[in-house]
Motif scaffolding. Structure first.
Motif, short mmCIF file in Angstrom:
data_model
loop_
_atom_site.label_atom_id
_atom_site.label_comp_id
_atom_site.label_asym_id
_atom_site.label_seq_id
_atom_site.Cartn_x
_atom_site.Cartn_y
_atom_site.Cartn_z
N GLN A 55 7.53 8.49 8.23
CA GLN A 55 8.03 7.26 7.59
C GLN A 55 9.32 6.83 8.28
O GLN A 55 10.25 7.62 8.46
CB GLN A 55 8.30 7.49 6.10
N PHE A 103 13.14 -1.45 8.16
CA PHE A 103 12.27 -2.47 7.60
C PHE A 103 12.06 -3.60 8.59
O PHE A 103 12.96 -4.38 8.87
CB PHE A 103 12.88 -3.03 6.30
N PRO A 115 8.42 -8.66 7.33
CA PRO A 115 7.24 -8.40 6.48
C PRO A 115 6.07 -9.32 6.82
O PRO A 115 6.26 -10.45 7.25
CB PRO A 115 7.78 -8.72 5.08
N ASN A 162 1.11 -11.23 3.39
CA ASN A 162 0.24 -10.90 2.26
C ASN A 162 0.00 -9.41 2.06
O ASN A 162 -0.96 -9.00 1.43
CB ASN A 162 -1.12 -11.59 2.42
N ARG A 163 0.86 -8.55 2.63
CA ARG A 163 0.74 -7.11 2.40
C ARG A 163 2.13 -6.49 2.42
O ARG A 163 3.11 -7.13 2.81
CB ARG A 163 -0.17 -6.44 3.43
N TYR A 164 2.23 -5.25 2.00
CA TYR A 164 3.51 -4.58 1.91
C TYR A 164 4.03 -4.18 3.30
O TYR A 164 3.28 -4.10 4.26
CB TYR A 164 3.39 -3.33 1.02
N PHE A 165 5.35 -3.93 3.35
CA PHE A 165 5.97 -3.48 4.58
C PHE A 165 5.22 -2.27 5.14
O PHE A 165 4.96 -1.31 4.42
CB PHE A 165 7.42 -3.05 4.33
N GLY A 166 4.91 -2.29 6.42
CA GLY A 166 4.32 -1.13 7.08
C GLY A 166 5.40 -0.28 7.71
O GLY A 166 6.00 -0.69 8.70
#
Length: 264
Positions: free
Chosen positions: A103, A107, A110, A113-117
């Motif tokens: 991980q 950040f 973004p 339409n999806r969360y942070f990868g």
């Protein structure tokens, strides 16, 4: 068949380097291949299936390959390339010893339409059971020193006594690292490479799955991080890198450490 000099980066295809290795030669491989076209590595690509087969051949019984990958999003769907590669490694004989998460404590911009990868997979692949397990440990909290309940197959609860009362416990398999300029590494020249993994990440895997004097390989050496950390942790190493530009970069980065007469 072994015509290889240790502690050297070979400016050639990793298949060519591995062809010079005898069977059961390597203790550990730590690598992150160019995957899913997410970066332009001087235009080079690789033959995944043959690389995987050669890694199996040259890895010692009990040796480990740490394969760090992620997936691109194409036409609204993640490719799943990472999972396909992990399953292929299993098909040719490796054990999928652990599916770990790297991980990034950063950040990016973004998606809409999806969360942070913010993570990649770290597949820990072993040729039979790993011969080395120097598992990292962390301090326990108060509640960690008590017995905990684990749900059994029949639905019952069994008290779990693993390492009860100890001041440290084995670390979990999600590893969080600072990334970005001066965080991934303090070696400024290394940032001329488009994609590096954190030095601490590589160091943690080298410590976990090998011992001093073992032989560590990176089949996609890139900026030289695996070589640097293997050297610091008193392991021998070999690297393959097909781009001369990256070989020159890595050698320049490594030279101050290789010149030191005493390892850290």
């Amino acid at each position: 068949m072994n015509n290889l000099e240790l502690n050297k980066i070979y400016n050639e295809s990793n298949l060519y380097t591995m062809a010079k290795m005898p069977d059961n030669y390597l203790d550990l491989t730590v690598t992150s291949p160019p995957y899913d076209g997410l970066r332009d590595y001087n235009g080079y690509s690789f033959d995944f299936e043959n690389v995987a087969k050669e890694l199996y051949r040259v890895t010692k019984d009990g040796g480990v390959v740490v394969w760090i990958v992620g997936d691109a999003t194409v036409k609204g769907s993640e490719t799943g390339t990472s999972f396909k590669q992990a399953l292929y490694f299993k098909d040719i004989g490796f054990n999928l010893h652990d599916t770990m998460i790297y991980q990034k404590n950063s950040f990016p911009f973004p998606p809409s339409n999806r969360y942070f990868g913010v993570f990649e997979y770290m597949f820990v692949l072993s040729k039979n059971s790993p011969k080395t397990n120097n598992l990292l440990r962390v301090k326990t909290k108060g509640e960690d020193k008590k017995s905990t309940g684990a749900r059994q197959k029949d639905g019952s609860i069994k008290l779990h006594q693993y390492e009860t009362g100890k001041d440290t416990r084995v670390k979990e398999n999600v590893w969080i690292y600072e990334t970005g300029y001066s965080k991934t590494t303090t070696d400024v020249e290394a940032f001329n490479h488009p994609a590096m993994f954190p030095e601490k990440l590589v160091a943690d895997h080298i410590y976990s799955w090998s011992n001093e004097g073992d032989l560590v390989y990176d089949c996609f050496m890139g900026s030289g991080t695996t070589a640097k950390m293997a050297h610091i942790y008193k392991r021998n190493w070999i690297g393959s890198e097909i781009s001369k530009e990256y070989v020159d970069l890595a050698n320049k980065r490594l030279q101050p450490y290789l010149d030191q007469t005493t390892l850290f």
